[in-house]
Design a protein around this motif. Structure first.
Motif, PDB file in Angstrom:
ATOM      1  N   GLU A   1      -0.904  37.141  17.956  1.00 14.17           N
ATOM      2  CA  GLU A   1       0.413  37.229  18.746  1.00 14.17           C
ATOM      3  C   GLU A   1      -0.197  38.089  20.222  1.00 14.17           C
ATOM      4  OE1 GLU A   1       1.843  35.998  15.065  1.00 14.17           O
ATOM      5  OE2 GLU A   1       0.411  37.730  15.513  1.00 14.17           O
ATOM      6  N   SER A   2      -0.766  38.912  19.890  1.00 13.20           N
ATOM      7  CA  SER A   2      -1.525  39.767  21.279  1.00 13.20           C
ATOM      8  C   SER A   2      -2.195  39.287  21.937  1.00 13.20           C
ATOM      9  CB  SER A   2      -1.879  41.186  20.702  1.00 13.20           C
ATOM     10  OG  SER A   2      -2.974  41.067  19.808  1.00 13.20           O
TER      11      SER A   2
ATOM     12  N   ASP B   1      -0.002  36.521  23.706  1.00 14.54           N
ATOM     13  CA  ASP B   1       0.831  37.174  24.837  1.00 14.54           C
ATOM     14  C   ASP B   1      -0.157  37.436  26.044  1.00 14.54           C
ATOM     15  OD1 ASP B   1       3.347  38.541  25.455  1.00 14.54           O
ATOM     16  OD2 ASP B   1       2.126  40.336  25.585  1.00 14.54           O
TER      17      ASP B   1
ATOM     18  N   TYR C   1      -0.872  34.241  27.800  1.00 12.39           N
ATOM     19  CA  TYR C   1       0.228  33.434  28.433  1.00 12.39           C
ATOM     20  C   TYR C   1       0.573  34.583  29.632  1.00 12.39           C
ATOM     21  CZ  TYR C   1       5.118  32.017  28.653  1.00 12.39           C
ATOM     22  OH  TYR C   1       6.284  31.449  29.139  1.00 12.39           O
ATOM     23  N   ARG C   2       0.712  35.819  29.401  1.00 12.52           N
ATOM     24  CA  ARG C   2       1.417  36.389  30.571  1.00 12.52           C
ATOM     25  C   ARG C   2       0.042  36.576  31.789  1.00 12.52           C
ATOM     26  NH1 ARG C   2       5.775  38.955  29.237  1.00 12.52           N
ATOM     27  NH2 ARG C   2       6.244  39.089  27.092  1.00 12.52           N
TER      28      ARG C   2
ATOM     29  N   LYS D   1      -1.443  26.712  27.286  1.00  6.65           N
ATOM     30  CA  LYS D   1      -0.368  26.934  26.321  1.00  6.65           C
ATOM     31  C   LYS D   1      -0.425  25.890  25.087  1.00  6.65           C
ATOM     32  CE  LYS D   1       3.841  26.526  27.860  1.00  6.65           C
ATOM     33  NZ  LYS D   1       5.171  26.152  28.620  1.00  6.65           N
TER      34      LYS D   1
ATOM     35  N   LEU E   1       2.576  30.423  20.264  1.00  8.42           N
ATOM     36  CA  LEU E   1       3.679  30.631  21.368  1.00  8.42           C
ATOM     37  C   LEU E   1       4.928  30.004  20.873  1.00  8.42           C
ATOM     38  CD1 LEU E   1       3.706  31.386  24.077  1.00  8.42           C
ATOM     39  CD2 LEU E   1       3.134  28.895  24.884  1.00  8.42           C
TER      40      LEU E   1
ATOM     41  N   MET F   1       6.570  32.993  18.805  1.00  8.90           N
ATOM     42  CA  MET F   1       6.875  33.962  19.616  1.00  8.90           C
ATOM     43  C   MET F   1       8.139  33.819  20.510  1.00  8.90           C
ATOM     44  SD  MET F   1       2.964  35.159  20.632  1.00  8.90           S
ATOM     45  CE  MET F   1       3.578  36.862  21.756  1.00  8.90           C
ATOM     46  N   THR F   2       8.439  32.604  20.864  1.00 12.23           N
ATOM     47  CA  THR F   2       9.618  32.341  21.727  1.00 12.23           C
ATOM     48  C   THR F   2      10.811  32.251  21.024  1.00 12.23           C
ATOM     49  OG1 THR F   2       8.216  30.821  23.288  1.00 12.23           O
ATOM     50  CG2 THR F   2      10.504  30.696  23.368  1.00 12.23           C
TER      51      THR F   2
ATOM     52  N   GLU G   1      10.049  37.353  21.513  1.00 13.10           N
ATOM     53  CA  GLU G   1       8.778  38.114  21.906  1.00 13.10           C
ATOM     54  C   GLU G   1       8.318  37.545  23.381  1.00 13.10           C
ATOM     55  OE1 GLU G   1       5.538  39.118  19.387  1.00 13.10           O
ATOM     56  OE2 GLU G   1       6.827  37.831  17.859  1.00 13.10           O
ATOM     57  N   ILE G   2       8.660  36.285  23.620  1.00 14.39           N
ATOM     58  CA  ILE G   2       8.389  35.666  24.808  1.00 14.39           C
ATOM     59  C   ILE G   2       9.858  35.282  25.419  1.00 14.39           C
ATOM     60  CG2 ILE G   2       7.312  33.964  26.085  1.00 14.39           C
ATOM     61  CD1 ILE G   2       4.684  34.430  24.597  1.00 14.39           C
TER      62      ILE G   2
ATOM     63  N   THR H   1      10.567  33.554  32.517  1.00 17.15           N
ATOM     64  CA  THR H   1       8.918  32.897  32.992  1.00 17.15           C
ATOM     65  C   THR H   1       9.414  31.551  33.717  1.00 17.15           C
ATOM     66  OG1 THR H   1       7.995  33.258  30.935  1.00 17.15           O
ATOM     67  CG2 THR H   1       6.918  31.669  32.197  1.00 17.15           C
TER      68      THR H   1
END
Length: 192
Positions: free
Chosen positions: A59-60, A63, A66-67, A104, A111, A114-115, A119-120, A125
């Protein structure tokens, strides 16, 4: 040792992190399925421990990629406008958007989880990306090379449609053709 020296990452650590981020992005863009953490470390030329030191979980990594891609899109709009006319900036920005969509798709399962967990923040976004599009549209309206009636939502929806039917990188030629057609539609019509 000063406080700044204690907080600043070593140059080799910063290089490793940047290399891992670049490799993970590239692998997510070209993968049919999410690559393993081990594969990302191997491709980056670092040990698995180095990867986990920078990104302790899948996940990190997701993340961070993605960021990073969102930052490239949001800052990219202004940077492109600094060196290109608005219509050209818009077309180049569309390619950046395609890269983001491709990245993505290679990390979609993680992802989505996480959404769903919060977390996102998808809405945040979306707001940032629409603002980036609007920045280019506004400049294009002032310059007279983009239509007055096109909205950031129109362009975002069009881009999502294009990259759904012509995902990158396997359909680059088709995506490019469709993006060029979209750009033709964004140019003001000449009335005469």
């Amino acid at each position: 040792m000063t406080e700044v020296e204690r907080r600043a990452p070593r140059a080799d650590a910063a290089r490793n992190r940047d290399q891992l981020l670049a490799v993970a992005t590239r692998m997510f863009m070209s993968a049919g399925a999410e690559p393993s953490m081990r594969a990302i470390a191997r491709e980056a030329g670092v040990g698995i421990a180095t990867l986990y030191r920078h990104f302790p979980t899948r996940e990190s990594v997701v993340d961070a990629v993605y960021r990073d891609q969102v930052v490239r899109l949001t800052t990219g709009a202004r940077e492109l406008l600094d060196r290109l006319p608005p219509a050209a900036a818009m077309r180049h920005w569309m390619d950046l958007f395609g890269d983001w969509i491709a990245a993505k798709s290679g990390m979609l399962d993680t992802l989505l989880a996480m959404t769903e967990s919060g977390e996102i923040a998808h809405a945040e976004t979306r707001t940032e990306l629409l603002a980036a599009i609007a920045t280019i549209l506004d400049a294009g309206r002032v310059a007279g090379d983009l239509r007055d009636d096109a909205t950031a939502d129109d362009i975002a929806a069009s881009l999502i449609g294009i990259f759904t039917v012509a995902p990158r990188p396997e359909h680059d030629a088709r995506a490019s053709r469709l993006l060029n057609l979209l750009m033709d539609g964004l140019r003001p019509t000449v009335r005469g």
